[in-house]
Structure formats: structure tokens, C-alpha cells
Design a protein around this motif. Structure first.
Motif, PDB file in Angstrom:
ATOM      1  N   LEU B 155       0.834  -1.205   0.000  1.00  0.00           N
ATOM      2  CA  LEU B 155       0.000   0.000   0.000  1.00  0.00           C
ATOM      3  C   LEU B 155       0.869   1.256   0.000  1.00  0.00           C
ATOM      4  O   LEU B 155       0.626   2.199  -0.754  1.00  0.00           O
ATOM      5  CB  LEU B 155      -0.913   0.001   1.233  1.00  0.00           C
ATOM      6  CG  LEU B 155      -1.806   1.226   1.392  1.00  0.00           C
ATOM      7  CD1 LEU B 155      -2.908   1.226   0.352  1.00  0.00           C
ATOM      8  CD2 LEU B 155      -2.414   1.301   2.781  1.00  0.00           C
ATOM      9  N   ARG B 158       3.483   1.082  -3.441  1.00  0.00           N
ATOM     10  CA  ARG B 158       3.064   0.739  -4.795  1.00  0.00           C
ATOM     11  C   ARG B 158       1.767   1.414  -5.221  1.00  0.00           C
ATOM     12  O   ARG B 158       1.265   1.140  -6.287  1.00  0.00           O
ATOM     13  CB  ARG B 158       2.888  -0.787  -4.911  1.00  0.00           C
ATOM     14  CG  ARG B 158       4.199  -1.548  -4.993  1.00  0.00           C
ATOM     15  CD  ARG B 158       4.850  -1.356  -6.360  1.00  0.00           C
ATOM     16  NE  ARG B 158       6.135  -2.000  -6.448  1.00  0.00           N
ATOM     17  CZ  ARG B 158       7.289  -1.408  -6.136  1.00  0.00           C
ATOM     18  NH1 ARG B 158       7.292  -0.163  -5.706  1.00  0.00           N
ATOM     19  NH2 ARG B 158       8.422  -2.051  -6.237  1.00  0.00           N
ATOM     20  N   THR B 159       1.225   2.274  -4.384  1.00  0.00           N
ATOM     21  CA  THR B 159      -0.029   2.914  -4.776  1.00  0.00           C
ATOM     22  C   THR B 159       0.068   4.426  -4.603  1.00  0.00           C
ATOM     23  O   THR B 159       0.928   4.929  -3.881  1.00  0.00           O
ATOM     24  CB  THR B 159      -1.214   2.426  -3.923  1.00  0.00           C
ATOM     25  OG1 THR B 159      -1.053   2.926  -2.591  1.00  0.00           O
ATOM     26  CG2 THR B 159      -1.296   0.906  -3.891  1.00  0.00           C
ATOM     27  N   ASP B 160      -0.831   5.095  -5.296  1.00  0.00           N
ATOM     28  CA  ASP B 160      -0.898   6.552  -5.227  1.00  0.00           C
ATOM     29  C   ASP B 160      -1.244   6.999  -3.807  1.00  0.00           C
ATOM     30  O   ASP B 160      -0.684   7.964  -3.279  1.00  0.00           O
ATOM     31  CB  ASP B 160      -1.955   7.032  -6.230  1.00  0.00           C
ATOM     32  CG  ASP B 160      -2.225   8.511  -6.098  1.00  0.00           C
ATOM     33  OD1 ASP B 160      -1.246   9.259  -5.923  1.00  0.00           O
ATOM     34  OD2 ASP B 160      -3.390   8.920  -6.170  1.00  0.00           O
ATOM     35  N   ILE B 161      -2.171   6.269  -3.171  1.00  0.00           N
ATOM     36  CA  ILE B 161      -2.532   6.599  -1.796  1.00  0.00           C
ATOM     37  C   ILE B 161      -1.308   6.476  -0.890  1.00  0.00           C
ATOM     38  O   ILE B 161      -1.083   7.309  -0.008  1.00  0.00           O
ATOM     39  CB  ILE B 161      -3.638   5.640  -1.294  1.00  0.00           C
ATOM     40  CG1 ILE B 161      -4.952   5.936  -2.006  1.00  0.00           C
ATOM     41  CG2 ILE B 161      -3.813   5.746   0.201  1.00  0.00           C
ATOM     42  CD1 ILE B 161      -5.665   7.154  -1.501  1.00  0.00           C
ATOM     43  N   LEU B 163       1.747   6.920  -1.676  1.00  0.00           N
ATOM     44  CA  LEU B 163       2.605   8.083  -1.906  1.00  0.00           C
ATOM     45  C   LEU B 163       2.125   9.260  -1.067  1.00  0.00           C
ATOM     46  O   LEU B 163       2.919   9.927  -0.398  1.00  0.00           O
ATOM     47  CB  LEU B 163       2.557   8.425  -3.395  1.00  0.00           C
ATOM     48  CG  LEU B 163       3.439   9.560  -3.899  1.00  0.00           C
ATOM     49  CD1 LEU B 163       4.893   9.250  -3.648  1.00  0.00           C
ATOM     50  CD2 LEU B 163       3.198   9.782  -5.377  1.00  0.00           C
ATOM     51  N   THR B 164       0.827   9.496  -1.066  1.00  0.00           N
ATOM     52  CA  THR B 164       0.317  10.626  -0.281  1.00  0.00           C
ATOM     53  C   THR B 164       0.453  10.346   1.213  1.00  0.00           C
ATOM     54  O   THR B 164       0.702  11.257   1.992  1.00  0.00           O
ATOM     55  CB  THR B 164      -1.153  10.931  -0.634  1.00  0.00           C
ATOM     56  OG1 THR B 164      -1.920   9.745  -0.436  1.00  0.00           O
ATOM     57  CG2 THR B 164      -1.306  11.375  -2.053  1.00  0.00           C
TER      58      THR B 164
END
Lengths: 254, 287
Positions: B155, B158-161, B163-164
């Protein structure tokens, strides 16, 4: 007469006894590069802080495309098309340059937490698109060889350039840049000038706070001059250069 | 060897509690002491759903996970968020202590003062490894930890979430400028820790007894594990949990269980005095 993209109306702000901004009003037309110059302490950064909600204004309002923006929480502004950079770049130091730029485009993605948590194809597609867009911007800024470096490892000038890239990834209509050329050498400044013109070419309006007079004169369409929190000139670059009031403010002869 | 097995099992649960606490702390600066209580709540929910509805195991697990994820999102939205907006993180800490007490109270009202347990997933048979008997349920507990760690890694990286989330953890103000809704990130971190509480509670309950009065030990030990690993450090939390579990088992085996708890608290005090950044939190910058 085109409608201004950004309109500031009587912005005032004081810190203790210091009047940092005093009824500052101006308009920025879409597609312009608008420079804001002035001696140190003239209120330039305060003006950006007020426009982006970092510092509340004592009086006045600002409008983006006619919508009031003062008082909105800062995280709403990217969604409205307004991005800014800082005198000292505020990249996330532990993320790579590419990840920082991807973060700029984050608010454009639509898929929700659940879609990501479950690894749905729609989320993966957006993730790939975000990455491709970040790489495109890094190529445009000639930063692609630094894409994998942690942001903290870059020299200050390049950090600021990467921050411009992060702001661009958000697909802004209006870009507020706080001294992007500080710490850049002459050739890097020239490159920044061509980047700014290319950005304008893509239809992005730019507000530029800058000390480097050559840069200001070469790229800007109009110049706003602040001194002691007041607007003392708002004109074309060559007019501003000849303005005796402006010269006096810069030489301290008032 | 037998001690090792028992220690790792308990340690895996502490690690899951600590992982949830560390995740929330790294993203929002909130120390959620109620996390241990949520583990017990998840355990008793699993028992009740199986007992009353006769759900098969997989459905039971899925339902408890769903309930905990939604419940913790609601807790964030209704309790934690207003507290964060109004007070500082110290005050929020008191709010989470209140949440822990409230969870214990809820358990007492709903389940009474009896301890509960559940049948092991694969029966009561044990495997024999190197002279120790390993209940098959132990493998479920360790598997839950591995799943949580891998899932969280995926999570975050590897995901945009993710990153945030990482951006928010590193620099909340800068992340906010990028249009990251920090409130939403906190909500997500609570939901994910609800997922972990569900995994921990459902897998450990067949090996132990849980009731309203077991919330505090999980909360305390999870907190110790998180601090041991360096609060906010996710992999440190896992290591801290496993180390604490092993120490607990060792002291419990050769001295007494009560003394083991004293030793655990002693370790907490020692770590906070000597190495407040945790055993693994030496070189990196502080939050």
C-alpha cells in the motif's frame, strides 16, 4: 476586455506595528507572466502567503476566476487550479524527485482509497498515468536523470526547479512562483526563463516574485512593484524600468 | 524452543498492535492507545458472529475485518478528528485513553465479565517442530502478521494513496499544499489499523481468553512494542513486538508471568530514558 484570472482587491495585513500589505489591488490576465518586484521587506512573500491562505488577510479579498479564495483551506487550492512554490523549496525530502512530482498530480486522480486498497485496474491505470506525466515533466525541466534521487540530495536551485515541476504536475491554471531563480547560475537562469515561457505557451498564467531583474525584464508581460506594502507601480516592464518612483524606492531615496 | 513458539505468537499480536499504532502516529502524530482494545473487540466480535450466526470461518473473518475498518473510520471521524482540530496531540492522547476505557466498558456491557475463546481454525492438533509442539493456530497468527506487513508495504510503496500517506508522514504541511487532505490520510490510517486489529484479534482468540479486562494488557504491550521499535517506525514496530513477546515468554517461563509484565514496563522506561527514538531509530531524522 478579458476577465482577469486573478484579482486582488484591497489586501491588507499587518504584523504588530508593521504594515506588510496596505490595500494591495491588482489583476492578472490569463496567459500572462506577471512579475512582482520590490525591495526586501516590501511584502512580496506576504502577498503570496495571503493569496494562498497561509496568512489571513486583515482586509480585502482575492478572486480566482471570480471565485473568492481567501479563507479556503490550503488543500482546496490545487483543485481550483492554483499552485505555488516557495523561496526555500518544500519538497518531501524522503521521497524521490519523481515521487514528489507525482504527488503534485495526486489531486487529479479520482479513484478512491478502496480502489487502491483492492488494487483495482482503474487505480493502477491512474498510477501509471501519473508516473508517465511526472516523467514527461521531468524531461521538460531536464531533470530526468535525477528522477530516482531523494529530493533532499538535490542542490537548492534544482530543488526549486523540481518544485516548479511538482506544481506543473497539478495541471494549474495559475502558478505562483516565489523567487525561482534564487541560487541558480546564469545558464540555469536562462533555462528557467525558457521554461517559464514554455509554461506560458501551454496556457498557464504565472505570477513571479523575483529579484533577478534580467529574468523579470526578459519574461514578464507586466510588472507590479511593491514598496513598504504598497503598490507603487503596475505597468509594462520597460515603463517600470524608467519609472523614477521605482528607482527611488530601490535606491532608498524617498 | 517451546518458549520461542509461545513468545513469537504473543509477539506477533503485539507487533500487529504496535504496527497499527505506529502507522497512525507516523501519519498524524496521534498516539492511539486504544489500539489494543480494538484487538479484543475484534476477537469478541468474531466469537459472537460465529456463535450467534454460525458463520463459516472465512465469512466470520471477512465480516470482522469489514466491521473494524468501518468502525475505526467512524472513530476517527467522530472522536479523533474533532479532538485533533481542537487540541494538541497530548490532549488527543488522553482522548485515546478514554477510547480504550470506553472499549473495555462496551465489552463489559455487551459480553459481560466472562472470558471468551474460540475453536482453533484447523482443530486442536499441533505440529511438532524441533521438539516443540506448535499449534496450527500459531501459524495463522504469524501468517496474519506477514500478511499485514506485506499488505502495508504494498500500500505504501506501490499505490498513489501510499505516496500521499508517505508524504503526509514526512511533511504534513507540504503535503497539504499538494492538495493532500491530511484529515483523510488520518482516517485511512485508522481504517488500516482497524484491519490490523481485526487480523490480530481473530487469529489470536483461539489461543487465549479475552474479555473486557484484557484490553489494557494488549494496549500496554502494544505501546511498549511500538516505543521499543521507535514510535512511527513501521518495521521497528514489528521487531519491537516480536522481541517483547520473546522477552515476555522467557521471563514468564523462568520467573513468573506477573514479573514478566514488570520487566516489560521496566524495558519501556529504560528505552524512553536511554534511547527515546527506539532500538532501531538511531540515525534517521526525528519526526
Amino acid at each position: 476586455m478579458t476577465e482577469p484570472l486573478l484579482r486582488a482587491d484591497g489586501l491588507s495585513r499587518s504584523f504588530g506595528g508593521v504594515q506588510a500589505l496596505s490595500e494591495v489591488s491588482f489583476a492578472v490576465l490569463p496567459g500572462q507572466i506577471r512579475a512582482i518586484i520590490g525591495p526586501n521587506g516590501a511584502g512580496k512573500t506576504t502577498l503570496l502567503d495571503v493569496l494562498t491562505g497561509f496568512t489571513p488577510a486583515d482586509a480585502g479579498q482575492a478572486y480566482l476566476d471570480g471565485q473568492p479564495i481567501l479563507g479556503l483551506p490550503p488543500h482546496r487550492l490545487p483543485g481550483m487550479g492554483l499552485m505555488r512554490t516557495f523561496q526555500t523549496a518544500r519538497l518531501i525530502p524522503t521521497l524521490t524527485v519523481r515521487e514528489n512530482v507525482m504527488l503534485g498530480g495526486h489531486h487529479l486522480t479520482r479513484s478512491r482509497f478502496l480502489a487502491h486498497g483492492l488494487g483495482l485496474p482503474v487505480a493502477r491505470r491512474e498510477e501509471r498515468a501519473l508516473r508517465a506525466r511526472a516523467d514527461e515533466i521531468l524531461r521538460f525541466l531536464e531533470l530526468e536523470r535525477l528522477a530516482e534521487s531523494p529530493a533532499a540530495a538535490l542542490p537548492a536551485g534544482l530543488q526549486r526547479l523540481a518544485e516548479v515541476g511538482r506544481a506543473l504536475a497539478a495541471g494549474p491554471r495559475l502558478l505562483l512562483l516565489d523567487e525561482p531563480a534564487a541560487g541558480l547560475n546564469d545558464s540555469e537562469t536562462l533555462e528557467l526563463a525558457s521554461v517559464l515561457k514554455a509554461v506560458r505557451g501551454k496556457g498557464v498564467t504565472v505570477v513571479l516574485i523575483e529579484h533577478n531583474v534580467n529574468l523579470v525584464m526578459s519574461v514578464s508581460d507586466a510588472v507590479l512593484v511593491l514598496s513598504a506594502g504598497m503598490v507603487i507601480a503596475d505597468a509594462l516592464p520597460e515603463q517600470v524600468q524608467r519609472d523614477p518612483v521605482v528607482q527611488a524606492a530601490y535606491l532608498g531615496d524617498r | 524452543m517451546q518458549v520461542l513458539v509461545g513468545g513469537l505468537t504473543v509477539g506477533a499480536v503485539y507487533a500487529l498492535v504496535a504496527l497499527g499504532m505506529s502507522l497512525i502516529f507516523s501519519i498524524s502524530g496521534v498516539i492511539n492507545l486504544a489500539q489494543g482494545g480494538f484487538v479484543v473487540l475484534a476477537a469478541l466480535l468474531a466469537v459472537a458472529l460465529q456463535g450467534h450466526l454460525g458463520l463459516p470461518l472465512a465469512a466470520d473473518l471477512a465480516l470482522v475485518i469489514a466491521i473494524m475498518v468501518v468502525l475505526l473510520a467512524a472513530v476517527e471521524r467522530v472522536v479523533v478528528r474533532p479532538a485533533v482540530h481542537r487540541g494538541n496531540n497530548e490532549r488527543v492522547l488522553l482522548v485515546t485513553v478514554g477510547l480504550l476505557q470506553a472499549t473495555g466498558g462496551l465489552l463489559l456491557v455487551a459480553w459481560g465479565n466472562l472470558p471468551y475463546t474460540m475453536r482453533p481454525f484447523n482443530g486442536t492438533q499441533s505440529l511438532h517442530v524441533a521438539g516443540a509442539s506448535v499449534p496450527t493456530q500459531t501459524l495463522w497468527v504469524l501468517g496474519a502478521l506477514v500478511l499485514a506487513v506485506l499488505g502495508l508495504w504494498w500500500l505504501l510503496n506501490r499505490t498513489d494513496i501510499g505516496l500521499t500517506l508517505r508524504a503526509t508522514a514526512a511533511k504534513p504541511d507540504a503535503a497539504r499544499l499538494m492538495g493532500v487532505d491530511v484529515d483523510r490520510m488520518r482516517l485511512i490510517s485508522f481504517s488500516v489499523s482497524g484491519f490490523m486489529a481485526a487480523l490480530a484479534g481473530v487469529t489470536i482468540i483461539p489461543l487465549t481468553f479475552a474479555g473486557y479486562d484484557t484490553t489494557t494488557p494488549y494496549a500496554v504491550n502494544g505501546f511498549i512494542a511500538a516505543v521499543l521499535g521507535g514510535l512511527g517506525r513501521l518495521w521497528g514496530a514489528v521487531a519491537g513486538g516480536l522481541i517483547l513477546g520473546l522477552l515476555n515468554a522467557l521471563f514468564g517461563r523462568f520467573l513468573s508471568g506477573t514479573l514478566a509484565q514488570v520487566v516489560a514496563i521496566g524495558i519501556l522506561i529504560l528505552v524512553l530514558l536511554v534511547r527515546p527514538t527506539g532500538l532501531f531509530g538511531a540515525s534517521e531524522s526525528r519526526r
